[in-house]
Motif scaffolding. Structure first.
Motif, mmCIF file in Angstrom:
data_model
loop_
_atom_site.group_PDB
_atom_site.id
_atom_site.type_symbol
_atom_site.label_atom_id
_atom_site.label_comp_id
_atom_site.label_asym_id
_atom_site.label_seq_id
_atom_site.Cartn_x
_atom_site.Cartn_y
_atom_site.Cartn_z
ATOM 1 N N THR A 142 0.684 -1.189 0.008
ATOM 2 C CA THR A 142 0.024 0.058 0.054
ATOM 3 C C THR A 142 0.785 1.482 0.192
ATOM 4 N N VAL A 143 2.253 1.065 0.113
ATOM 5 C CA VAL A 143 3.020 2.301 0.153
ATOM 6 C C VAL A 143 3.905 2.194 -1.075
ATOM 7 N N HIS A 144 3.213 2.847 -2.251
ATOM 8 C CA HIS A 144 4.026 2.865 -3.505
ATOM 9 C C HIS A 144 3.371 4.028 -4.426
ATOM 10 N N GLY A 145 4.179 4.330 -5.478
ATOM 11 C CA GLY A 145 3.565 5.304 -6.525
ATOM 12 C C GLY A 145 4.548 5.288 -7.796
ATOM 13 N N ALA A 146 3.990 5.876 -8.866
ATOM 14 C CA ALA A 146 4.920 5.851 -9.891
ATOM 15 C C ALA A 146 5.781 7.025 -9.937
ATOM 16 N N ILE A 147 6.978 6.971 -10.715
ATOM 17 C CA ILE A 147 8.120 7.791 -11.089
ATOM 18 C C ILE A 147 7.669 8.103 -12.700
ATOM 19 N N ILE A 148 7.355 9.043 -13.071
ATOM 20 C CA ILE A 148 7.390 9.519 -14.368
ATOM 21 C C ILE A 148 8.284 10.311 -14.964
#
Length: 569
Positions: free
Chosen positions: A135-141
Protein backbone atom coordinates in the motif's frame (compact mmCIF):
# COMPACT_ATOMS: atom_id res chain seq x y z
CA UNK A 1 5.42 18.83 21.48
CA UNK A 2 7.90 17.02 19.17
CA UNK A 3 4.98 15.49 17.27
CA UNK A 4 3.36 18.92 16.80
CA UNK A 5 6.63 20.39 15.54
CA UNK A 6 7.03 17.50 13.10
CA UNK A 7 3.54 17.95 11.72
CA UNK A 8 4.04 21.70 11.33
CA UNK A 9 7.34 21.15 9.56
CA UNK A 10 5.78 18.65 7.18
CA UNK A 11 2.79 20.89 6.48
CA UNK A 12 5.08 23.80 5.67
CA UNK A 13 6.76 22.00 2.78
CA UNK A 14 5.81 23.47 -0.57
CA UNK A 15 4.57 20.88 -3.03
CA UNK A 16 5.82 22.41 -6.22
CA UNK A 17 8.17 22.09 -9.13
CA UNK A 18 10.65 24.94 -9.22
CA UNK A 19 11.19 25.17 -12.96
CA UNK A 20 14.13 27.57 -12.84
CA UNK A 21 16.25 25.32 -10.65
CA UNK A 22 14.82 22.01 -11.93
CA UNK A 23 14.05 20.87 -8.39
CA UNK A 24 10.93 18.78 -7.87
CA UNK A 25 9.80 18.81 -4.25
CA UNK A 26 7.18 16.66 -2.52
CA UNK A 27 5.94 15.98 0.96
CA UNK A 28 5.15 12.35 1.76
CA UNK A 29 3.22 11.84 4.97
CA UNK A 30 3.28 8.12 5.79
CA UNK A 31 0.60 7.03 8.23
CA UNK A 32 -2.52 5.05 9.06
CA UNK A 33 -5.38 5.89 6.74
CA UNK A 34 -8.87 4.38 6.34
CA UNK A 35 -9.32 2.80 2.90
CA UNK A 36 -12.63 1.40 1.64
CA UNK A 37 -12.29 -1.86 -0.31
CA UNK A 38 -14.33 -5.04 -0.77
CA UNK A 39 -17.38 -3.83 1.17
CA UNK A 40 -15.50 -2.69 4.30
CA UNK A 41 -13.23 0.05 5.58
CA UNK A 42 -9.71 -0.96 6.58
CA UNK A 43 -6.90 0.99 8.16
CA UNK A 44 -3.72 0.58 6.12
CA UNK A 45 -0.39 2.38 5.87
CA UNK A 46 -0.42 4.78 2.93
CA UNK A 47 1.23 7.98 1.72
CA UNK A 48 -0.85 11.17 1.83
CA UNK A 49 -3.95 9.04 2.32
CA UNK A 50 -4.03 7.64 -1.22
CA UNK A 51 -3.61 4.26 -2.89
CA UNK A 52 -1.57 4.32 -5.05
CA UNK A 53 0.47 7.10 -3.51
CA UNK A 54 1.41 10.34 -5.29
CA UNK A 55 2.96 10.10 -8.73
CA UNK A 56 6.31 11.85 -9.08
CA UNK A 57 6.70 13.59 -12.44
CA UNK A 58 10.11 14.88 -13.50
CA UNK A 59 12.27 15.50 -16.53
CA UNK A 60 15.61 13.88 -17.06
CA UNK A 61 18.26 15.89 -15.23
CA UNK A 62 15.90 17.19 -12.55
CA UNK A 63 16.66 16.87 -8.86
CA UNK A 64 14.18 15.43 -6.38
CA UNK A 65 13.64 16.52 -2.79
CA UNK A 66 11.19 14.22 -0.99
CA UNK A 67 10.36 15.10 2.62
CA UNK A 68 9.15 11.92 4.33
CA UNK A 69 7.33 12.31 7.64
CA UNK A 70 6.70 9.00 9.39
CA UNK A 71 3.40 9.19 11.27
CA UNK A 72 2.92 5.42 11.09
CA UNK A 73 3.52 3.04 14.00
CA UNK A 74 6.27 1.26 12.03
CA UNK A 75 9.83 1.91 11.02
CA UNK A 76 9.78 3.18 7.43
CA UNK A 77 12.15 3.59 4.51
CA UNK A 78 11.34 4.44 0.89
CA UNK A 79 13.16 3.10 -2.16
CA UNK A 80 13.20 4.80 -5.57
CA UNK A 81 13.08 1.62 -7.61
CA UNK A 82 15.31 1.67 -10.68
CA UNK A 83 16.83 5.11 -10.04
CA UNK A 84 20.61 4.97 -10.51
CA UNK A 85 21.37 7.12 -7.44
CA UNK A 86 24.67 8.29 -8.92
CA UNK A 87 26.74 9.35 -5.90
CA UNK A 88 23.53 9.54 -3.86
CA UNK A 89 23.44 6.04 -2.40
CA UNK A 90 22.41 7.51 0.97
CA UNK A 91 18.98 8.08 -0.60
CA UNK A 92 18.49 4.60 -2.09
CA UNK A 93 16.35 3.45 0.82
CA UNK A 94 16.57 -0.27 1.70
CA UNK A 95 16.52 -0.64 5.49
CA UNK A 96 19.89 -1.45 7.08
CA UNK A 97 21.53 -1.49 3.64
CA UNK A 98 21.82 2.20 2.76
CA UNK A 99 20.12 3.69 5.80
CA UNK A 100 18.59 2.92 9.15
CA UNK A 101 14.80 3.24 9.16
CA UNK A 102 12.87 6.44 9.80
CA UNK A 103 11.43 5.84 13.26
CA UNK A 104 7.80 6.67 14.09
CA UNK A 105 7.46 10.40 14.69
CA UNK A 106 10.62 11.21 12.75
CA UNK A 107 11.39 12.50 9.28
CA UNK A 108 14.06 12.30 6.60
CA UNK A 109 14.54 14.17 3.33
CA UNK A 110 15.61 12.11 0.33
CA UNK A 111 17.68 14.16 -2.14
CA UNK A 112 18.84 12.78 -5.48
CA UNK A 113 18.98 13.55 -9.18
CA UNK A 114 17.52 11.72 -12.16
CA UNK A 115 20.34 11.37 -14.67
CA UNK A 116 20.40 9.58 -18.02
CA UNK A 117 17.06 7.88 -17.45
CA UNK A 118 13.69 8.31 -19.16
CA UNK A 119 10.49 6.30 -18.88
CA UNK A 120 8.59 4.82 -15.95
CA UNK A 121 10.02 3.81 -12.59
CA UNK A 122 8.34 3.68 -9.21
CA UNK A 123 8.84 4.20 -5.49
CA UNK A 124 7.83 1.93 -2.62
CA UNK A 125 8.40 1.10 1.03
CA UNK A 126 11.56 -0.89 1.67
CA UNK A 127 11.40 -1.25 5.44
CA UNK A 128 12.08 -4.38 7.48
CA UNK A 129 8.34 -5.16 7.22
CA UNK A 130 8.53 -5.81 3.50
CA UNK A 131 4.80 -6.21 2.85
CA UNK A 132 4.13 -2.57 3.68
CA UNK A 133 4.93 -1.77 0.07
CA UNK A 134 1.59 -3.34 -0.92
CA UNK A 135 0.00 0.00 0.00
CA UNK A 136 3.04 2.31 0.13
CA UNK A 137 3.96 2.87 -3.51
CA UNK A 138 3.55 5.15 -6.50
CA UNK A 139 4.82 5.89 -10.01
CA UNK A 140 7.89 7.86 -11.05
CA UNK A 141 7.40 9.37 -14.51
CA UNK A 142 10.55 10.65 -16.21
CA UNK A 143 10.10 12.65 -19.42
CA UNK A 144 12.77 13.89 -21.83
CA UNK A 145 14.12 17.32 -21.01
CA UNK A 146 14.76 18.99 -24.35
CA UNK A 147 13.20 16.78 -27.01
CA UNK A 148 10.38 14.41 -27.74
CA UNK A 149 10.07 10.65 -27.32
CA UNK A 150 11.80 8.29 -29.76
CA UNK A 151 8.33 7.05 -30.76
CA UNK A 152 4.99 8.53 -31.78
CA UNK A 153 3.98 11.29 -29.39
CA UNK A 154 0.98 10.10 -27.36
CA UNK A 155 -2.25 12.01 -26.96
CA UNK A 156 -2.22 11.26 -23.22
CA UNK A 157 -0.09 9.37 -20.68
CA UNK A 158 -1.70 7.14 -18.05
CA UNK A 159 0.04 5.35 -15.16
CA UNK A 160 -1.40 1.88 -14.50
CA UNK A 161 -0.20 0.37 -11.24
CA UNK A 162 -1.08 -3.30 -10.83
CA UNK A 163 -1.14 -4.60 -7.28
CA UNK A 164 -2.67 -6.76 -4.58
CA UNK A 165 -5.06 -6.01 -1.73
CA UNK A 166 -5.31 -7.69 1.69
CA UNK A 167 -8.26 -7.41 4.08
CA UNK A 168 -5.79 -7.38 6.96
CA UNK A 169 -3.10 -5.27 8.51
CA UNK A 170 -0.07 -6.09 6.36
CA UNK A 171 2.38 -6.04 9.24
CA UNK A 172 0.19 -8.63 10.99
CA UNK A 173 0.02 -10.74 7.81
CA UNK A 174 3.81 -10.80 7.53
CA UNK A 175 4.29 -11.49 11.23
CA UNK A 176 1.82 -14.39 11.09
CA UNK A 177 3.70 -15.91 8.16
CA UNK A 178 7.03 -15.63 9.92
CA UNK A 179 5.76 -17.02 13.22
CA UNK A 180 4.62 -20.09 11.28
CA UNK A 181 8.19 -20.51 10.14
CA UNK A 182 7.69 -18.72 6.84
CA UNK A 183 4.90 -21.01 5.70
CA UNK A 184 2.46 -18.76 3.76
CA UNK A 185 -0.47 -21.18 4.01
CA UNK A 186 -3.72 -19.23 4.19
CA UNK A 187 -2.04 -15.87 3.61
CA UNK A 188 -3.28 -15.06 0.12
CA UNK A 189 -4.27 -11.59 -1.00
CA UNK A 190 -7.99 -10.90 -1.27
CA UNK A 191 -7.91 -9.09 -4.62
CA UNK A 192 -5.74 -7.94 -7.46
CA UNK A 193 -5.99 -4.26 -8.30
CA UNK A 194 -5.53 -1.73 -11.10
CA UNK A 195 -4.63 1.70 -9.75
CA UNK A 196 -5.68 0.53 -6.30
CA UNK A 197 -9.13 -0.72 -7.36
CA UNK A 198 -10.16 -4.40 -7.74
CA UNK A 199 -12.82 -3.82 -10.39
CA UNK A 200 -16.28 -5.14 -11.14
CA UNK A 201 -15.55 -8.85 -10.66
CA UNK A 202 -15.03 -8.31 -6.92
CA UNK A 203 -17.84 -7.45 -4.45
CA UNK A 204 -18.65 -3.77 -3.85
CA UNK A 205 -16.00 -2.74 -6.38
CA UNK A 206 -17.83 -1.67 -9.54
CA UNK A 207 -18.29 2.00 -8.62
CA UNK A 208 -14.64 2.59 -7.77
CA UNK A 209 -13.25 0.69 -10.75
CA UNK A 210 -10.57 2.52 -12.73
CA UNK A 211 -12.02 3.99 -15.92
CA UNK A 212 -10.08 5.36 -18.87
CA UNK A 213 -11.98 7.56 -21.30
CA UNK A 214 -10.40 7.47 -24.75
CA UNK A 215 -10.97 9.36 -28.00
CA UNK A 216 -11.27 7.23 -31.11
CA UNK A 217 -8.13 7.41 -33.26
CA UNK A 218 -5.87 8.71 -30.50
CA UNK A 219 -2.74 6.98 -29.17
CA UNK A 220 -2.15 6.62 -25.44
CA UNK A 221 1.01 5.82 -23.49
CA UNK A 222 0.27 3.37 -20.69
CA UNK A 223 2.94 3.37 -17.99
CA UNK A 224 2.46 -0.04 -16.37
CA UNK A 225 3.98 -0.92 -12.99
CA UNK A 226 3.74 -4.25 -11.17
CA UNK A 227 3.56 -3.31 -7.48
CA UNK A 228 2.25 -6.74 -6.42
CA UNK A 229 4.20 -8.22 -3.54
CA UNK A 230 4.05 -11.82 -4.78
CA UNK A 231 2.78 -12.41 -8.30
CA UNK A 232 3.76 -11.89 -11.90
CA UNK A 233 0.73 -10.71 -13.86
CA UNK A 234 -0.78 -11.04 -17.31
CA UNK A 235 -2.45 -7.85 -18.59
CA UNK A 236 -4.72 -7.36 -21.61
CA UNK A 237 -7.30 -4.99 -23.05
CA UNK A 238 -10.12 -6.64 -25.00
CA UNK A 239 -9.65 -6.48 -28.80
CA UNK A 240 -6.66 -4.13 -28.60
CA UNK A 241 -2.91 -4.55 -29.06
CA UNK A 242 0.07 -2.80 -27.51
CA UNK A 243 3.40 -1.60 -28.79
CA UNK A 244 6.05 -1.95 -26.08
CA UNK A 245 8.48 0.99 -26.27
CA UNK A 246 10.32 0.81 -22.92
CA UNK A 247 10.97 -1.56 -20.02
CA UNK A 248 12.33 -0.45 -16.64
CA UNK A 249 12.90 3.06 -18.07
CA UNK A 250 15.03 1.79 -20.94
CA UNK A 251 13.86 2.23 -24.53
CA UNK A 252 13.29 -0.88 -26.64
CA UNK A 253 12.88 -1.63 -30.30
CA UNK A 254 9.07 -1.42 -30.64
CA UNK A 255 7.43 -4.78 -30.01
CA UNK A 256 3.77 -5.45 -30.87
CA UNK A 257 1.77 -7.81 -28.65
CA UNK A 258 -1.76 -8.34 -27.38
CA UNK A 259 -0.65 -9.41 -23.90
CA UNK A 260 1.75 -7.96 -21.32
CA UNK A 261 3.56 -10.09 -18.72
CA UNK A 262 5.12 -8.15 -15.89
CA UNK A 263 6.93 -9.33 -12.76
CA UNK A 264 6.91 -7.64 -9.34
CA UNK A 265 9.18 -4.59 -9.53
CA UNK A 266 9.12 -4.28 -13.32
CA UNK A 267 7.69 -1.47 -15.45
CA UNK A 268 6.53 -1.60 -19.06
CA UNK A 269 5.65 1.39 -21.25
CA UNK A 270 3.26 0.62 -24.10
CA UNK A 271 1.52 2.60 -26.82
CA UNK A 272 -2.16 1.75 -27.05
CA UNK A 273 -4.24 3.01 -29.97
CA UNK A 274 -7.98 3.54 -29.59
CA UNK A 275 -8.72 1.98 -32.98
CA UNK A 276 -11.77 -0.21 -32.31
CA UNK A 277 -15.45 0.61 -32.79
CA UNK A 278 -16.90 2.91 -30.15
CA UNK A 279 -17.81 0.92 -27.09
CA UNK A 280 -16.55 -0.30 -23.73
CA UNK A 281 -13.60 -2.68 -23.42
CA UNK A 282 -12.30 -4.13 -20.19
CA UNK A 283 -8.66 -4.16 -19.21
CA UNK A 284 -7.79 -7.08 -16.96
CA UNK A 285 -4.91 -8.45 -14.90
CA UNK A 286 -4.54 -11.91 -13.37
CA UNK A 287 -1.58 -13.92 -12.03
CA UNK A 288 1.03 -15.85 -13.94
CA UNK A 289 2.50 -18.53 -11.67
CA UNK A 290 3.87 -21.79 -13.05
CA UNK A 291 5.44 -23.10 -9.85
CA UNK A 292 3.91 -26.47 -8.93
CA UNK A 293 3.45 -25.58 -5.25
CA UNK A 294 2.91 -21.79 -5.15
CA UNK A 295 -0.75 -21.06 -4.47
CA UNK A 296 -2.38 -17.96 -5.92
CA UNK A 297 -5.77 -16.29 -5.56
CA UNK A 298 -8.29 -17.04 -8.26
CA UNK A 299 -9.20 -13.49 -9.15
CA UNK A 300 -8.99 -10.94 -11.94
CA UNK A 301 -8.63 -7.18 -11.55
CA UNK A 302 -10.49 -5.10 -14.10
CA UNK A 303 -10.67 -1.55 -15.36
CA UNK A 304 -12.73 -0.07 -18.18
CA UNK A 305 -11.67 1.58 -21.43
CA UNK A 306 -14.61 3.75 -22.50
CA UNK A 307 -14.70 5.37 -25.94
CA UNK A 308 -16.01 8.93 -25.64
CA UNK A 309 -19.43 9.13 -27.24
CA UNK A 310 -20.21 5.44 -26.83
CA UNK A 311 -23.63 4.52 -25.48
CA UNK A 312 -22.77 0.86 -24.97
CA UNK A 313 -24.26 -0.71 -21.85
CA UNK A 314 -21.95 -3.73 -21.78
CA UNK A 315 -18.20 -4.14 -22.06
CA UNK A 316 -16.14 -6.81 -23.77
CA UNK A 317 -13.79 -8.88 -21.61
CA UNK A 318 -10.34 -9.98 -22.83
CA UNK A 319 -9.41 -13.65 -22.91
CA UNK A 320 -6.39 -13.94 -20.64
CA UNK A 321 -3.79 -16.71 -20.85
CA UNK A 322 -3.88 -19.57 -18.38
CA UNK A 323 -2.12 -18.69 -15.11
CA UNK A 324 0.44 -21.38 -15.97
CA UNK A 325 1.05 -20.35 -19.58
CA UNK A 326 4.85 -20.34 -19.48
CA UNK A 327 5.31 -20.31 -23.25
CA UNK A 328 3.44 -16.99 -23.57
CA UNK A 329 5.34 -15.48 -20.65
CA UNK A 330 8.76 -16.65 -21.87
CA UNK A 331 8.11 -15.41 -25.40
CA UNK A 332 7.21 -11.98 -24.05
CA UNK A 333 10.16 -11.70 -21.67
CA UNK A 334 12.70 -12.72 -24.32
CA UNK A 335 11.40 -10.64 -27.23
CA UNK A 336 12.95 -7.29 -26.29
CA UNK A 337 16.06 -5.62 -27.65
CA UNK A 338 17.47 -2.23 -26.75
CA UNK A 339 16.85 0.78 -28.98
CA UNK A 340 20.41 1.56 -30.07
CA UNK A 341 19.37 4.95 -31.48
CA UNK A 342 17.72 5.96 -28.22
CA UNK A 343 19.21 8.45 -25.76
CA UNK A 344 21.79 7.21 -23.26
CA UNK A 345 22.27 3.92 -25.11
CA UNK A 346 25.68 2.37 -24.54
CA UNK A 347 27.03 -0.86 -26.00
CA UNK A 348 27.29 -3.89 -23.77
CA UNK A 349 30.84 -4.32 -22.42
CA UNK A 350 32.63 -7.21 -24.12
CA UNK A 351 35.37 -7.71 -21.54
CA UNK A 352 34.36 -9.14 -18.15
CA UNK A 353 36.33 -8.62 -14.93
CA UNK A 354 34.19 -10.64 -12.48
CA UNK A 355 32.22 -13.77 -13.31
CA UNK A 356 29.70 -15.12 -10.80
CA UNK A 357 27.40 -18.13 -10.81
CA UNK A 358 24.66 -17.58 -8.22
CA UNK A 359 22.12 -20.22 -7.26
CA UNK A 360 18.83 -18.84 -5.96
CA UNK A 361 15.99 -20.66 -4.26
CA UNK A 362 14.37 -22.06 -1.17
CA UNK A 363 16.06 -23.45 1.90
CA UNK A 364 15.36 -24.61 5.46
CA UNK A 365 16.69 -23.58 8.86
CA UNK A 366 16.18 -25.21 12.26
CA UNK A 367 13.20 -23.64 13.98
CA UNK A 368 14.97 -22.38 17.07
CA UNK A 369 12.70 -20.18 19.22
CA UNK A 370 10.12 -19.42 16.49
CA UNK A 371 6.61 -20.08 17.77
CA UNK A 372 4.38 -22.54 15.88
CA UNK A 373 7.23 -23.13 13.47
CA UNK A 374 6.51 -25.40 10.53
CA UNK A 375 7.60 -25.98 6.96
CA UNK A 376 6.70 -28.26 4.05
CA UNK A 377 8.85 -30.99 5.61
CA UNK A 378 7.60 -30.82 9.18
CA UNK A 379 7.60 -28.87 12.43
CA UNK A 380 11.34 -28.86 13.15
CA UNK A 381 12.26 -26.49 10.31
CA UNK A 382 11.32 -23.04 9.13
CA UNK A 383 11.42 -21.80 5.55
CA UNK A 384 14.43 -19.84 4.42
CA UNK A 385 15.97 -18.78 1.12
CA UNK A 386 19.50 -18.31 -0.07
CA UNK A 387 21.92 -17.21 -2.76
CA UNK A 388 24.93 -19.52 -3.18
CA UNK A 389 23.91 -21.21 0.07
CA UNK A 390 24.08 -17.94 2.02
CA UNK A 391 20.87 -16.73 3.65
CA UNK A 392 21.16 -12.98 4.14
CA UNK A 393 21.09 -11.73 7.72
CA UNK A 394 20.47 -7.96 7.90
CA UNK A 395 22.45 -5.88 10.39
CA UNK A 396 20.58 -3.96 13.09
CA UNK A 397 23.06 -1.48 14.58
CA UNK A 398 24.40 0.22 11.46
CA UNK A 399 23.63 0.22 7.75
CA UNK A 400 26.01 -1.49 5.36
CA UNK A 401 26.65 1.83 3.62
CA UNK A 402 27.65 3.57 6.85
CA UNK A 403 29.95 0.70 7.76
CA UNK A 404 31.57 0.95 4.32
CA UNK A 405 31.92 4.74 4.45
CA UNK A 406 33.31 4.93 7.98
CA UNK A 407 35.31 1.71 7.83
CA UNK A 408 33.43 0.07 10.70
CA UNK A 409 34.32 -3.59 11.24
CA UNK A 410 31.94 -6.33 12.36
CA UNK A 411 28.86 -5.26 10.37
CA UNK A 412 29.52 -7.37 7.26
CA UNK A 413 32.16 -9.53 5.64
CA UNK A 414 33.17 -9.04 2.01
CA UNK A 415 33.43 -12.72 1.13
CA UNK A 416 30.17 -13.49 -0.66
CA UNK A 417 31.11 -16.49 -2.84
CA UNK A 418 31.34 -16.32 -6.63
CA UNK A 419 29.98 -19.87 -6.89
CA UNK A 420 27.81 -22.24 -4.84
CA UNK A 421 29.77 -24.47 -2.44
CA UNK A 422 28.48 -27.65 -4.13
CA UNK A 423 27.78 -28.38 -7.77
CA UNK A 424 24.59 -30.41 -8.16
CA UNK A 425 21.71 -31.03 -10.55
CA UNK A 426 20.15 -27.64 -9.78
CA UNK A 427 16.73 -28.02 -11.38
CA UNK A 428 16.18 -31.73 -10.81
CA UNK A 429 13.09 -32.17 -8.58
CA UNK A 430 14.76 -35.20 -7.00
CA UNK A 431 17.10 -32.75 -5.25
CA UNK A 432 14.18 -30.77 -3.83
CA UNK A 433 14.45 -32.27 -0.33
CA UNK A 434 18.16 -33.02 -0.21
CA UNK A 435 18.99 -31.93 3.35
CA UNK A 436 22.71 -31.72 2.52
CA UNK A 437 21.82 -28.88 0.14
CA UNK A 438 18.84 -27.33 1.91
CA UNK A 439 20.47 -25.83 4.99
CA UNK A 440 22.32 -22.58 4.18
CA UNK A 441 24.71 -20.47 6.19
CA UNK A 442 23.28 -17.27 7.67
CA UNK A 443 25.42 -14.19 7.34
CA UNK A 444 25.86 -10.61 6.18
CA UNK A 445 28.23 -11.26 3.32
CA UNK A 446 28.77 -8.80 0.47
CA UNK A 447 30.75 -8.97 -2.77
CA UNK A 448 33.45 -6.29 -3.13
CA UNK A 449 33.92 -4.83 -6.63
CA UNK A 450 36.53 -2.51 -8.07
CA UNK A 451 35.16 0.76 -9.40
CA UNK A 452 34.24 0.49 -13.10
CA UNK A 453 34.68 -3.28 -13.19
CA UNK A 454 32.38 -5.32 -15.44
CA UNK A 455 30.42 -8.07 -13.73
CA UNK A 456 28.69 -11.05 -15.36
CA UNK A 457 26.24 -13.12 -13.33
CA UNK A 458 24.50 -16.37 -14.13
CA UNK A 459 21.39 -16.54 -11.95
CA UNK A 460 20.48 -20.21 -11.63
CA UNK A 461 17.14 -21.15 -10.12
CA UNK A 462 17.12 -24.37 -8.11
CA UNK A 463 14.50 -27.01 -7.35
CA UNK A 464 15.30 -26.96 -3.64
CA UNK A 465 11.88 -27.26 -1.93
CA UNK A 466 10.29 -26.41 -5.30
CA UNK A 467 11.07 -24.69 -8.58
CA UNK A 468 9.91 -21.10 -8.78
CA UNK A 469 10.53 -17.90 -10.72
CA UNK A 470 12.41 -15.21 -8.83
CA UNK A 471 12.25 -11.57 -10.01
CA UNK A 472 15.78 -10.41 -9.20
CA UNK A 473 16.34 -6.67 -8.66
CA UNK A 474 19.71 -4.92 -8.68
CA UNK A 475 19.77 -1.53 -6.93
CA UNK A 476 21.82 1.31 -8.36
CA UNK A 477 22.33 -0.04 -11.89
CA UNK A 478 20.67 -1.27 -15.01
CA UNK A 479 22.01 -4.53 -16.40
CA UNK A 480 22.12 -6.14 -19.83
CA UNK A 481 20.16 -9.39 -20.16
CA UNK A 482 22.33 -11.56 -22.39
CA UNK A 483 20.32 -14.81 -22.44
CA UNK A 484 17.66 -16.83 -20.60
CA UNK A 485 16.64 -20.45 -20.61
CA UNK A 486 15.29 -23.48 -18.76
CA UNK A 487 17.08 -26.24 -16.90
CA UNK A 488 20.70 -25.98 -15.81
CA UNK A 489 22.88 -23.35 -17.42
CA UNK A 490 25.45 -24.89 -19.77
CA UNK A 491 28.72 -22.90 -19.81
CA UNK A 492 29.54 -24.33 -23.26
CA UNK A 493 26.19 -23.85 -25.00
CA UNK A 494 25.27 -20.65 -23.14
CA UNK A 495 27.75 -18.03 -24.46
CA UNK A 496 26.90 -18.57 -28.17
CA UNK A 497 23.32 -17.57 -27.24
CA UNK A 498 24.43 -14.21 -25.77
CA UNK A 499 23.06 -11.08 -27.39
CA UNK A 500 25.97 -8.64 -27.12
CA UNK A 501 24.71 -6.34 -29.90
CA UNK A 502 21.49 -4.87 -28.54
CA UNK A 503 20.49 -6.81 -25.39
CA UNK A 504 17.55 -5.59 -23.37
CA UNK A 505 18.35 -3.52 -20.29
CA UNK A 506 16.52 -3.91 -17.01
CA UNK A 507 16.82 -3.34 -13.30
CA UNK A 508 14.50 -6.29 -12.46
CA UNK A 509 14.51 -9.65 -14.21
CA UNK A 510 12.17 -12.62 -13.78
CA UNK A 511 14.54 -15.62 -13.82
CA UNK A 512 12.51 -18.39 -15.49
CA UNK A 513 10.96 -21.08 -13.29
CA UNK A 514 13.40 -23.97 -13.18
CA UNK A 515 15.79 -22.01 -15.36
CA UNK A 516 18.56 -19.42 -15.60
CA UNK A 517 19.43 -15.97 -16.87
CA UNK A 518 22.74 -14.24 -17.62
CA UNK A 519 23.22 -10.54 -16.93
CA UNK A 520 26.14 -8.10 -17.23
CA UNK A 521 26.69 -4.61 -15.78
CA UNK A 522 29.42 -2.05 -15.16
CA UNK A 523 30.02 -1.16 -11.49
CA UNK A 524 30.50 2.57 -12.03
CA UNK A 525 28.76 3.92 -8.91
CA UNK A 526 30.53 3.67 -5.53
CA UNK A 527 28.49 2.51 -2.56
CA UNK A 528 26.57 -0.54 -1.34
CA UNK A 529 23.87 -1.88 -3.63
CA UNK A 530 21.25 -4.44 -2.62
CA UNK A 531 20.45 -7.45 -4.82
CA UNK A 532 17.29 -9.38 -3.95
CA UNK A 533 14.23 -11.24 -5.09
CA UNK A 534 11.27 -8.88 -5.43
CA UNK A 535 8.83 -11.43 -4.04
CA UNK A 536 8.54 -9.72 -0.67
CA UNK A 537 8.53 -12.73 1.61
CA UNK A 538 11.70 -14.01 -0.07
CA UNK A 539 13.49 -10.81 0.99
CA UNK A 540 12.68 -11.55 4.62
CA UNK A 541 13.64 -15.21 4.22
CA UNK A 542 17.13 -14.31 3.02
CA UNK A 543 17.17 -14.30 -0.80
CA UNK A 544 19.43 -11.23 -0.80
CA UNK A 545 23.03 -10.07 -1.00
CA UNK A 546 24.81 -6.79 -1.72
CA UNK A 547 27.59 -5.44 -3.91
CA UNK A 548 30.12 -3.12 -2.32
CA UNK A 549 31.53 -0.92 -5.09
CA UNK A 550 34.78 0.76 -4.11
CA UNK A 551 35.51 4.44 -4.74
CA UNK A 552 37.31 5.44 -7.90
CA UNK A 553 40.32 7.74 -8.19
CA UNK A 554 38.48 11.04 -8.68
CA UNK A 555 36.02 13.18 -6.76
CA UNK A 556 33.32 12.32 -9.29
CA UNK A 557 33.82 8.63 -8.52
CA UNK A 558 33.93 8.94 -4.72
CA UNK A 559 30.91 8.53 -2.45
CA UNK A 560 30.19 11.85 -0.67
CA UNK A 561 29.40 12.13 3.03
CA UNK A 562 25.90 11.35 4.36
CA UNK A 563 23.34 14.17 4.70
CA UNK A 564 22.98 15.89 8.10
CA UNK A 565 19.52 14.42 8.80
CA UNK A 566 20.57 10.87 7.90
CA UNK A 567 18.62 8.42 10.12
CA UNK A 568 20.52 6.64 12.89
CA UNK A 569 19.80 3.19 14.25
Amino acid sequence: MARIILLLACTAVTLATIAASSIVEHKFNVGNFPIQRLCQEYVQIAVNGSLPGPAIEVREGDSLVIHVCNESPYNITLHWHGVFQRLSGWADGPAYVTQCPILPGNSYTYRFAITEQEGTLWWHAHAHITMLRATVHGAIIIRPKFRGYPFKSPYMEIPLILGEWWNENLAVVENNILTRGGAPSGSLSNAFTINGQPGHLYPCSTDGMFKLNVVSGKTYLLRIVNAAVVYQLFFKIAQHTFTVVAIDASYTVPYVTDVIVIAPGQTTDVLFEANQPNGDYYMAAQPYSDSPIVRFPNGTATGLVHYVGSTSSTGLMPVLPSPKDTSTAFKFYTSFTSLRTGPFWRPCPETVDEKMFITIGGALLPCGPVANCSSPVGPRYQLSASMNNVSYLPPSTLSLLEAFYYGVDGIYTDDFPNNPPVVFDYTNPKESLNFDLLTPERGTRVKRLKYNSVVEIVFQNTALLAVDSHPMHLHGFDFYVLAQGFGNYDPIKGPPMFNLVNPQKRSTLAVPTGGWAVIRFRANNPGVWFVHCHTDLHITLGLDMAFLVENGQTKSSTLPSPPPDYPRC
